[in-house]
Design a protein around this motif. Structure first.
Motif, PDB file in Angstrom:
ATOM      1  N   CYS A 104       9.279  35.537  16.405  1.00 36.50           N
ATOM      2  CA  CYS A 104       8.286  34.660  17.521  1.00 36.50           C
ATOM      3  C   CYS A 104       7.765  35.567  17.505  1.00 36.50           C
ATOM      4  O   CYS A 104       6.259  34.995  18.015  1.00 36.50           O
ATOM      5  CB  CYS A 104       9.042  33.686  17.909  1.00 36.50           C
ATOM      6  N   ILE A 105       7.643  36.165  18.191  1.00 39.41           N
ATOM      7  CA  ILE A 105       6.833  37.547  18.879  1.00 39.41           C
ATOM      8  C   ILE A 105       5.971  37.770  17.861  1.00 39.41           C
ATOM      9  O   ILE A 105       4.383  37.835  17.992  1.00 39.41           O
ATOM     10  CB  ILE A 105       7.370  39.199  18.803  1.00 39.41           C
ATOM     11  N   GLU A 158       3.933  34.561  16.692  1.00 41.37           N
ATOM     12  CA  GLU A 158       3.256  33.506  17.918  1.00 41.37           C
ATOM     13  C   GLU A 158       1.538  34.548  17.992  1.00 41.37           C
ATOM     14  O   GLU A 158       1.276  34.351  19.694  1.00 41.37           O
ATOM     15  CB  GLU A 158       3.485  33.046  19.032  1.00 41.37           C
ATOM     16  N   VAL A 165       7.856  35.046  26.012  1.00 38.23           N
ATOM     17  CA  VAL A 165       8.236  34.406  24.483  1.00 38.23           C
ATOM     18  C   VAL A 165      10.330  34.705  24.236  1.00 38.23           C
ATOM     19  O   VAL A 165      11.086  33.676  23.939  1.00 38.23           O
ATOM     20  CB  VAL A 165       8.026  35.284  23.015  1.00 38.23           C
ATOM     21  N   ARG A 175      12.528  32.707  26.798  1.00 40.13           N
ATOM     22  CA  ARG A 175      12.389  30.740  26.204  1.00 40.13           C
ATOM     23  C   ARG A 175      13.450  30.571  25.390  1.00 40.13           C
ATOM     24  O   ARG A 175      13.921  30.137  25.575  1.00 40.13           O
ATOM     25  CB  ARG A 175      10.857  30.672  25.685  1.00 40.13           C
ATOM     26  N   GLU A 176      13.347  31.485  24.009  1.00 45.04           N
ATOM     27  CA  GLU A 176      14.034  31.858  22.725  1.00 45.04           C
ATOM     28  C   GLU A 176      15.572  32.046  23.413  1.00 45.04           C
ATOM     29  O   GLU A 176      16.322  31.410  23.229  1.00 45.04           O
ATOM     30  CB  GLU A 176      14.010  32.836  22.256  1.00 45.04           C
TER      31      GLU A 176
END
Length: 407
Positions: A54-55, A58, A124, A127-128
């Motif tokens: 994700c990092i 994003e 991030v 959040r995950e």
């Protein structure tokens, strides 16, 4: 490939040190949340992989290669482990855990990662992690879900304290790097001006600043009105351009040494910060001696450059060179300087004649005078100075007197 020893790795890439109280110290009544944290910890591998992905997806800066994936993955792993441990024990980060995050802030600064991207990556990750905690709540345990909701405040405390530690360490490192870079740039320009270019220090400094000592340099010098000599602001502006640049304040001027960049980019950067500055550019020249010569070009050109304008040595070389020799030329030009001071209309006719391509009639049209009047003034100038402006020798000497004799 041989794996590095644990001692050589950053703290958040090493195995955690064993703790005497390795078992979580769970407060009474907090057992449901501790079991939930343990469930997520047991499936940590896929979660860390997802956060890492994700990092990279994003945050574009992380795709630039500044931070190796292994480095990022290891840091995510250690941070999530520490956070889950804190949630299980219902506590904020310990000093040793914040120290690990501080070291990461320093490392990311040295790697060139902007602090905003670093903090975004942590958001991030948290959040995950929160989504994983929510997904892990057993459907038949509503009490665990209720307890998880009360954990939100604690999670945000972790976000706050961890990102503060990161940001403080990152900012301190960036300030230290910038201070060293400012000193190196200042010393480099000082040595270009008057140092020993055959010694070891100048090539070493050039290399440390990213310059090729044998490459081609272009030096720009600008004169800024007042005390607004912000070399750091201009340095940050030109850092966004191609090539390498070093900006320093030198007396009442700013000097920008550039390599591998279009001079038009430097012009635009200067005008964006100092629209009223006088800007002079030296000629492109090879090697460190060439850099010194380009600096001399620019300094001479600046003496004939008016505020708010830009001049290049290629265009202004004659007057720039003559201005540098004004003291030696003064005795040769005194008659013309005096005549221009006493009879400015004659000097005006000489300039117009030169600008009109040596055409008396065209000069008359430019001055709104009859051609005979212009011719008379040229003759009168020749009588007073002994220099006939209709000849190359007389006109060049006349123009030099008019140019160098101006206040």
């Amino acid at each position: 490939m041989t794996k590095p020893s644990e001692e050589l790795l950053p703290l958040d890439l090493r195995q955690p040190l064993p703790r005497a109280d390795a078992a979580p110290q769970v407060p009474d009544g907090w057992e449901p949340m501790a079991r939930l944290a343990a469930d997520v910890l047991a499936r940590l591998g896929p979660l860390v992989d997802r956060i890492t992905d994700c990092i990279l997806e994003e945050i574009p800066t992380y795709r630039s290669g500044l931070v190796p994936r292994r480095d990022l993955h290891g840091s995510v792993l250690r941070n999530i482990e520490a956070t889950l441990g804190g949630l299980a024990e219902h506590r904020p980060p310990r000093p040793d855990e914040l120290a690990v995050r501080s070291e990461l802030g320093t490392r990311r600064a040295l790697q060139g990662m902007p602090v905003d991207a670093l903090i975004q990556a942590y958001h991030v990750g948290y959040r995950e992690l929160w989504l994983a905690l929510v997904d892990a709540v057993p459907a038949d345990q509503p009490g665990t879900a209720t307890q998880l909701l009360t954990t939100a405040t604690l999670v945000w405390q972790w976000v706050h304290e961890v990102t503060d530690a990161l940001a403080d360490a990152h900012a301190s490192t960036v300030r230290s790097i910038e201070a060293r870079a400012v000193g190196a740039r200042q010393r480099f320009v000082e040595l270009l001006v008057g140092g020993d270019l055959d010694g070891e220090e100048v090539p070493r400094l050039a290399g440390s600043l990213g310059f090729d000592p044998a490459g081609t340099f272009v030096v720009s010098v600008l004169r800024v009105g007042g005390d607004d000599l912000d070399a750091v602001e201009l340095q940050h502006a030109v850092d966004g351009l191609p090539g390498r640049h070093a900006v320093v304040a030198r007396g009442a001027q700013l000097v920008c040494v550039s390599q591998g960049s279009d001079p038009s980019g430097v012009r635009a950067a200067v005008r964006g910060i100092f629209p009223g500055a006088a800007l002079a550019l030296g000629s492109p020249r090879a090697g460190l001696r060439g850099a010194r010569a380009s600096l001399t070009d620019a300094e001479l050109t600046l003496t004939v450059t008016e505020d708010g304008t830009t001049s290049t040595f290629e265009d202004a070389w004659l007057w720039a060179t003559l201005t540098g020799a004004a003291e030696r030329l003064d005795p040769l030009l005194t008659d013309g300087v005096d005549a221009a001071a006493r009879h400015p209309h004659l000097a005006e006719a000489v300039r117009a004649f030169a600008d009109a391509g040596f055409s008396v009639s065209q000069a008359g049209r430019e001055l709104s005078l009859h051609a005979n009047t212009v011719a008379y003034r040229l003759d009168r100038w020749a009588e007073l100075t002994g220099w006939d402006p209709r000849t190359f020798a007389g006109l060049s000497r006349s123009l030099a007197a008019l140019r160098l004799g101006r206040p």
